[in-house]
Design an enzyme around this catalytic site. Structure first.
Site, PDB file in Angstrom:
ATOM      1  CE  LYS A  19      96.184  31.965  41.275  1.00  0.00           C
ATOM      2  NZ  LYS A  19      95.320  32.809  42.111  1.00  0.00           N
TER       3      LYS A  19
ATOM      4  CE  LYS B 158      94.693  22.580  47.419  1.00  0.00           C
ATOM      5  NZ  LYS B 158      95.088  23.894  47.833  1.00  0.00           N
TER       6      LYS B 158
ATOM      7  CE  LYS C  69      88.014  27.403  43.825  1.00  0.00           C
ATOM      8  NZ  LYS C  69      87.800  27.766  45.201  1.00  0.00           N
TER       9      LYS C  69
END
Ligand code: TRP
Length: 332
Positions: free
Chosen positions: A116, A198, A201
């Site tokens: 992140k 994976k 969204k």
């Protein structure tokens, strides 16, 4: 513990963005199934969501929407505890206390933090860094035996366990050390456009993921476009990541084995298979979408439910927090 006492389960989900078929088959379907066997506490982790910048109106909408979707799934708030994380102040309070028992070094090693930080290089805030401590607080407050988590959250559960063991080592048995719960049902759902990744969204290609609230037409269109191989045989195979993924999805929904599915599509092309999977997914989500529409249309009812959930959660959370504070030496 008495043998007739149900084991305790805790899990949370972030309200960020639309929930996907991956969230559903990877986690939520088990949230629903576990509620009969276990004493379950489920929360919408809104405090975690602000580690990346959120638009206020959108965040608000997503919190409502996530609550409504959990109810639509069939999670029964009367027999479980369903609440919004920020409504129970003990989460933030315990997170601070636990952060003083967590090392800089161990937080620096978290893969999600590293990922992140790269992705949000302009906003590497302290919350992003201490995220696993808040998650440890979410868990340890409720003394759960089991925490269902996906592969990407395993490291965070591990650190929560380490913190609990460390704290217990200093002060005696304060926290239950929870075990990860790996469900028998469900599936790890991969991107429809790049099945080595994976389903997510945050993927810019909207054809790569299916939202739980997508229309039937959109769902079928996305499955029709799913990336596959050129072998044209519906079976599990090493170089058939796309087909493996579709078989996994179809199997999780219908309960059919991979072999049953191979037999069912013997001599048929991928086109038929993709449409069948798309239709099965749309059919699975249809009743959930219908219920979602009624829950989201009644804000008052929704508020009543999550407020009642917070009262229940607060009761357990307070008890643990008081115990921790006494142990550390605060005056109450
Ligand atoms: N970090 C989890 C996720 O992004 C959500 C979460 C927050 C969670 N607190 C938790 C999951 C406690 C399990 C237990 O998926």
């Amino acid at each position: 513990m008495q043998t007739n006492e149900k084991k305790k389960v805790l899990s949370c989900i972030q309200p960020s963005g639309m929930l996907t078929l991956g969230n559903y088959l990877g986690a939520l379907i088990n949230w629903k199934n576990m509620q009969n066997e276990f004493d379950c506490t489920y929360a919408v982790a809104d405090l975690h969501a602000i580690t990346v910048r959120q638009e206020p109106a959108k965040l608000r909408q997503q919190i409502y929407s996530t609550c409504a979707l959990l109810l639509a799934l069939g999670i029964d708030p009367a027999n479980n505890t369903l609440f919004v994380q920020s409504h129970v102040a003990a989460h933030s309070q315990l997170a601070w206390l636990l952060s003083c028992y967590t090392q800089f070094g161990e937080l620096s090693r978290m893969t999600q933090f590293k990922e992140k930080s790269l992705k949000h290089a302009d906003n590497i805030n302290a919350g992003l860094f201490s995220y696993p401590v808040l998650m440890a607080a979410d868990i340890l407050l409720y003394q759960p035996d089991l925490v269902p988590v996906g592969a990407d959250q395993k490291q965070h559960l591990e650190i929560a366990r380490d913190i609990a063991v460390r704290f217990n080592g200093i002060y005696g048995n304060v926290f239950t050390v929870p075990e990860p719960y790996i469900a028998k049902t469900g599936a790890r759902v991969m991107s429809l456009q790049d099945p080595s990744k994976k389903m997510s969204k945050s993927d810019e290609n909207i054809n790569s993921w299916v939202a739980m609230l997508d229309s039937k037409d959109d769902i079928i269109r996305k499955f029709k476009r799913a990336v596959t191989d050129s072998e044209a045989k519906v079976c599990i195979g090493e170089n058939k990541l796309g087909i493996n993924n579709l078989i996994g999805i179809y199997s999780a929904i219908t309960g059919k084995s991979a072999q049953d599915i191979t037999n069912e599509f013997e001599g048929k092309g991928y086109g038929d298979f993709k449409i069948t999977v798309g239709e099965a997914v749309a059919e699975e989500l249809r009743p959930i979408q219908e219920k979602y529409n009624t829950f989201i249309a009644d804000k008052k009812q929704l508020e009543d439910i999550y407020k009642e959930g917070a009262v229940k959660a607060e009761y357990t959370a307070r008890r643990t927090l008081s115990k921790v504070m006494k142990k550390v030496g605060f005056v109450l």
